[in-house]
Design an enzyme around this catalytic site. Structure first.
Site, PDB file in Angstrom:
ATOM      1  N   ARG A 156       0.859  -1.175   0.000  1.00  0.00           N
ATOM      2  CA  ARG A 156       0.000   0.000   0.000  1.00  0.00           C
ATOM      3  C   ARG A 156       0.900   1.230   0.000  1.00  0.00           C
ATOM      4  O   ARG A 156       1.992   1.203   0.561  1.00  0.00           O
ATOM      5  CB  ARG A 156      -0.900   0.025   1.233  1.00  0.00           C
ATOM      6  CG  ARG A 156      -1.842  -1.169   1.352  1.00  0.00           C
ATOM      7  CD  ARG A 156      -2.666  -1.090   2.631  1.00  0.00           C
ATOM      8  NE  ARG A 156      -3.587  -2.209   2.753  1.00  0.00           N
ATOM      9  CZ  ARG A 156      -3.305  -3.364   3.354  1.00  0.00           C
ATOM     10  NH1 ARG A 156      -2.098  -3.541   3.891  1.00  0.00           N
ATOM     11  NH2 ARG A 156      -4.190  -4.326   3.428  1.00  0.00           N
ATOM     12  N   LYS A 180      -1.956  -2.850   7.874  1.00  0.00           N
ATOM     13  CA  LYS A 180      -3.133  -2.448   8.632  1.00  0.00           C
ATOM     14  C   LYS A 180      -3.270  -3.293   9.895  1.00  0.00           C
ATOM     15  O   LYS A 180      -2.986  -4.492   9.893  1.00  0.00           O
ATOM     16  CB  LYS A 180      -4.390  -2.614   7.765  1.00  0.00           C
ATOM     17  CG  LYS A 180      -4.528  -1.564   6.668  1.00  0.00           C
ATOM     18  CD  LYS A 180      -5.851  -1.733   5.937  1.00  0.00           C
ATOM     19  CE  LYS A 180      -6.055  -0.639   4.908  1.00  0.00           C
ATOM     20  NZ  LYS A 180      -7.353  -0.782   4.196  1.00  0.00           N
ATOM     21  N   HIS A 256      -2.049   3.037  -6.332  1.00  0.00           N
ATOM     22  CA  HIS A 256      -2.983   1.929  -6.129  1.00  0.00           C
ATOM     23  C   HIS A 256      -3.108   1.076  -7.382  1.00  0.00           C
ATOM     24  O   HIS A 256      -3.262  -0.145  -7.302  1.00  0.00           O
ATOM     25  CB  HIS A 256      -4.353   2.477  -5.720  1.00  0.00           C
ATOM     26  CG  HIS A 256      -5.184   1.490  -4.962  1.00  0.00           C
ATOM     27  ND1 HIS A 256      -4.752   0.915  -3.779  1.00  0.00           N
ATOM     28  CD2 HIS A 256      -6.411   0.954  -5.202  1.00  0.00           C
ATOM     29  CE1 HIS A 256      -5.679   0.080  -3.326  1.00  0.00           C
ATOM     30  NE2 HIS A 256      -6.693   0.092  -4.179  1.00  0.00           N
ATOM     31  N   ARG A 259      -0.290  -1.280  -7.423  1.00  0.00           N
ATOM     32  CA  ARG A 259      -0.549  -2.383  -6.479  1.00  0.00           C
ATOM     33  C   ARG A 259      -1.438  -3.425  -7.146  1.00  0.00           C
ATOM     34  O   ARG A 259      -1.198  -4.631  -7.025  1.00  0.00           O
ATOM     35  CB  ARG A 259      -1.197  -1.820  -5.216  1.00  0.00           C
ATOM     36  CG  ARG A 259      -1.640  -2.855  -4.169  1.00  0.00           C
ATOM     37  CD  ARG A 259      -2.047  -2.122  -2.897  1.00  0.00           C
ATOM     38  NE  ARG A 259      -2.957  -2.858  -2.055  1.00  0.00           N
ATOM     39  CZ  ARG A 259      -2.591  -3.723  -1.108  1.00  0.00           C
ATOM     40  NH1 ARG A 259      -1.309  -3.987  -0.928  1.00  0.00           N
ATOM     41  NH2 ARG A 259      -3.488  -4.329  -0.354  1.00  0.00           N
ATOM     42  N   HIS A 282      -4.179  -8.678   2.787  1.00  0.00           N
ATOM     43  CA  HIS A 282      -5.630  -8.725   2.968  1.00  0.00           C
ATOM     44  C   HIS A 282      -5.967  -9.688   4.099  1.00  0.00           C
ATOM     45  O   HIS A 282      -5.533 -10.835   4.077  1.00  0.00           O
ATOM     46  CB  HIS A 282      -6.320  -9.196   1.686  1.00  0.00           C
ATOM     47  CG  HIS A 282      -6.304  -8.183   0.579  1.00  0.00           C
ATOM     48  ND1 HIS A 282      -6.537  -8.514  -0.745  1.00  0.00           N
ATOM     49  CD2 HIS A 282      -6.083  -6.843   0.600  1.00  0.00           C
ATOM     50  CE1 HIS A 282      -6.461  -7.415  -1.481  1.00  0.00           C
ATOM     51  NE2 HIS A 282      -6.180  -6.403  -0.696  1.00  0.00           N
ATOM     52  N   TYR A 291      -9.909 -10.136  -7.900  1.00  0.00           N
ATOM     53  CA  TYR A 291      -8.992 -10.519  -8.979  1.00  0.00           C
ATOM     54  C   TYR A 291      -9.357 -11.857  -9.624  1.00  0.00           C
ATOM     55  O   TYR A 291      -8.628 -12.346 -10.469  1.00  0.00           O
ATOM     56  CB  TYR A 291      -7.563 -10.621  -8.440  1.00  0.00           C
ATOM     57  CG  TYR A 291      -7.029  -9.322  -7.890  1.00  0.00           C
ATOM     58  CD1 TYR A 291      -6.626  -8.299  -8.732  1.00  0.00           C
ATOM     59  CD2 TYR A 291      -6.937  -9.119  -6.519  1.00  0.00           C
ATOM     60  CE1 TYR A 291      -6.140  -7.103  -8.227  1.00  0.00           C
ATOM     61  CE2 TYR A 291      -6.457  -7.924  -6.003  1.00  0.00           C
ATOM     62  CZ  TYR A 291      -6.059  -6.923  -6.861  1.00  0.00           C
ATOM     63  OH  TYR A 291      -5.590  -5.740  -6.355  1.00  0.00           O
TER      64      TYR A 291
END
Length: 317
Positions: A156, A180, A256, A259, A282, A291
């Site tokens: 990210r 995150k 992004h 990415r 994720h 995807y």
């Protein structure tokens, strides 16, 4: 509109106003939606009060064919559910024809990505500019490293610009990233990313302006701003500038998008969806499933290329 249908609609609107306290805009919306349904049903010689599940399903299909968004179709279905629930509660009907109707799913837009050729052109331009001596060379070397890291790892942008300076001392091709929720994950560096990092380290020591203490900063990409590291907005702006110089459309290039390109290109070349999930950081596989179209395209290509019938010239579509 038959008198019976008109009376049922009026009764429904009165109930929504008196018992539910529905706002005028809501009542007008219900009236519009149900009147439109009646118009459609009349073409099928059906009535609003006695419409079947098949009639209502055909109406939703009609809306879809007219180009109504999934959210608009869902709103119409909500109005239908309220109306036929009212008829059932009033004893007008013994069933609810909307009971087994499914709301149309809102399509999840596919992520924007870049072709391998476009990414290659971008990296080549960054490498070319990094080799140019003179004022601003440190910034050009930094941009080259930023792009190599981003495409090699799929980080990210917030993770990228806030990398600690200590990564310069790492050994090997693996890098620990804190994402995150303060969750750590391991990413693999490409050979060119490692080389770009080594060059950036040397340039920071040799080209940093006198009086600047970049080497003492805790950040890999230090900045004079309040955050102490390169703002992601500045990187995004500079990325669009170099995209233009590389002959690419700037609106189609962003951190992004790179990415997404990282993930898409991995899947196109045989990577497992679970592995890509881990690399992207994720927490839920459902996030990575945007995807799956890439996997479907690759599987179709594999079948068309390797299936015995395909080799005989048969069409497997």
């Amino acid at each position: 509109m038959s008198r019976q249908d008109h009376a049922r609609l009026e009764g429904f609107l009165e109930m929504m106003s008196a018992e539910r306290g529905a706002a005028m805009n809501t009542l007008a919306s219900y009236e519009h939606d149900l009147t439109d349904l009646m118009s459609f049903l009349s073409s099928r010689h059906a009535s609003l009060t006695e419409a079947t599940t098949a009639d209502l399903s055909a109406y939703l299909a009609h809306l879809s064919a007219q180009g109504f968004a999934a959210s608009s179709q869902a709103r119409r279905l909500s109005a239908l559910r309220q109306f036929y629930k009212f008829l059932y509660s009033e004893g007008v009907r013994t069933d609810d024809p909307t009971g087994i109707l499914d709301a149309p799913r809102k399509g999840r837009s596919l992520p924007k990505t870049m072709s391998v050729a476009s990414v290659t052109a971008l990296l080549a331009k960054a490498a070319e500019e990094a080799s140019l001596e003179g004022p601003g060379q440190l910034g050009r070397i930094r941009m080259h490293l930023l792009l190599e890291l981003l495409y090699a790892t799929g980080m990210r942008v917030s993770e990228l610009v806030s990398l600690p300076a200590k990564v310069l001392r790492h050994e090997g091709r693996f890098l620990m990233i804190r994402g995150k929720g303060n969750k750590d994950r391991v990413v693999l560096l490409s050979r060119t990313a490692i080389e770009a990092m080594e060059r950036y380290d040397e340039a920071r020591k040799a080209l940093a302006p006198k009086g600047k203490s970049d080497e003492e900063s805790p950040w890999l990409f230090p900045s004079a701003g309040k955050e102490g590291h390169l703002p992601r907005q500045v990187f995004a702006r500079d990325l669009k500038d170099i995209a233009i110089r590389a002959g690419l459309t700037p609106s189609a290039v962003s951190p992004h998008v790179l990415r997404h390109a990282f993930a898409s290109h991995l899947l196109q070349n045989g990577a497992d969806l679970r592995a890509v999930q881990e690399l992207l950081g994720h927490s839920d596989i459902s996030t990575t499933q945007i995807y799956t179209h890439v996997l479907e395209e690759r599987l179709q290509e594999l079948v068309q290329t390797h299936h015995p019938l395909a080799k005989q010239g048969k069409n497997l579509d």
